[in-house]
Design an enzyme around this catalytic site. Sequence first.
Site, PDB file in Angstrom:
ATOM      1  N   LEU A  49      52.322  32.705  43.509  1.00  0.00           N
ATOM      2  CA  LEU A  49      52.210  31.288  43.811  1.00  0.00           C
ATOM      3  C   LEU A  49      53.348  30.573  43.110  1.00  0.00           C
ATOM      4  CD1 LEU A  49      48.371  30.609  43.268  1.00  0.00           C
ATOM      5  CD2 LEU A  49      49.557  30.911  45.451  1.00  0.00           C
ATOM      6  N   ASP A  50      53.835  29.497  43.716  1.00  0.00           N
ATOM      7  CA  ASP A  50      54.862  28.694  43.061  1.00  0.00           C
ATOM      8  C   ASP A  50      54.357  28.203  41.711  1.00  0.00           C
ATOM      9  OD1 ASP A  50      56.493  28.983  45.268  1.00  0.00           O
ATOM     10  OD2 ASP A  50      55.932  27.052  46.144  1.00  0.00           O
ATOM     11  N   LYS A  51      55.286  27.901  40.823  1.00  0.00           N
ATOM     12  CA  LYS A  51      54.924  27.447  39.480  1.00  0.00           C
ATOM     13  C   LYS A  51      53.974  26.252  39.530  1.00  0.00           C
ATOM     14  CE  LYS A  51      56.968  25.629  35.214  1.00  0.00           C
ATOM     15  NZ  LYS A  51      58.212  25.182  34.544  1.00  0.00           N
TER      16      LYS A  51
END
Length: 220
Positions: A49-51
């Site tokens: 998942l993106d940050k």
Amino acid sequence: MILFQDEWILVISKPAGLLSIRDGYNPNLPTIQGVLEPKLGKLWMIHRLDKDTSGIMVLARTSEAHKNLDRQFAERKVRKIYYAICVGVPEWDEILIQSPLRVNGDRKHRTVVDFEHGKPAETHVRVISRYGFYTWVEVHPHSGYTHQIRAHLSSIGYPLLGDSLYRIPPNCAVIPPKAENLPAFPRVALHAYALTFSHPNSGEEITFTAPLPEDFSSLL
């Protein structure tokens, strides 16, 4: 937050701000493996998942589980549900976005809609609730490209709240609301809510959900 663990898998709810994998520019930033492995032992990353995205993730605890889950993701047998808040209020209640996508398609390394060189991609979006200038939606990505949800929604004129990278394209007919009419949100308003897959040992289909984080709930 650990939601489930056994000999083969670990299911967590990732907080926003934590990296899935090491940052190439700043390798000292904390990552999921860096935080969890000292306590739980070796973990294999299956997806990311993106940050700034919060929510559900599954990690493997054995190499065999890693191969099994990796295959399920590659063959698109894993079902995902995201919650997002987009800017604007669409007239439709549901929509299937089928625009082809090209990852790392411009100078800003964004995923872009490209009808000539892009790869097939599908994102199903359903309205949960409409507000004055923004909308809470449930999103089912049927493919798993980087930034797929952000790219697809922005391409039709409804970018995610808090997303400074993906904006409405110049040729889009949708007129966005003025910034002063939108609530402040310090990150991309995207939460990975549910994940359904087959257990790598038993083969049983299982579903896990991650509760909305406090910032997302407070915004709603």
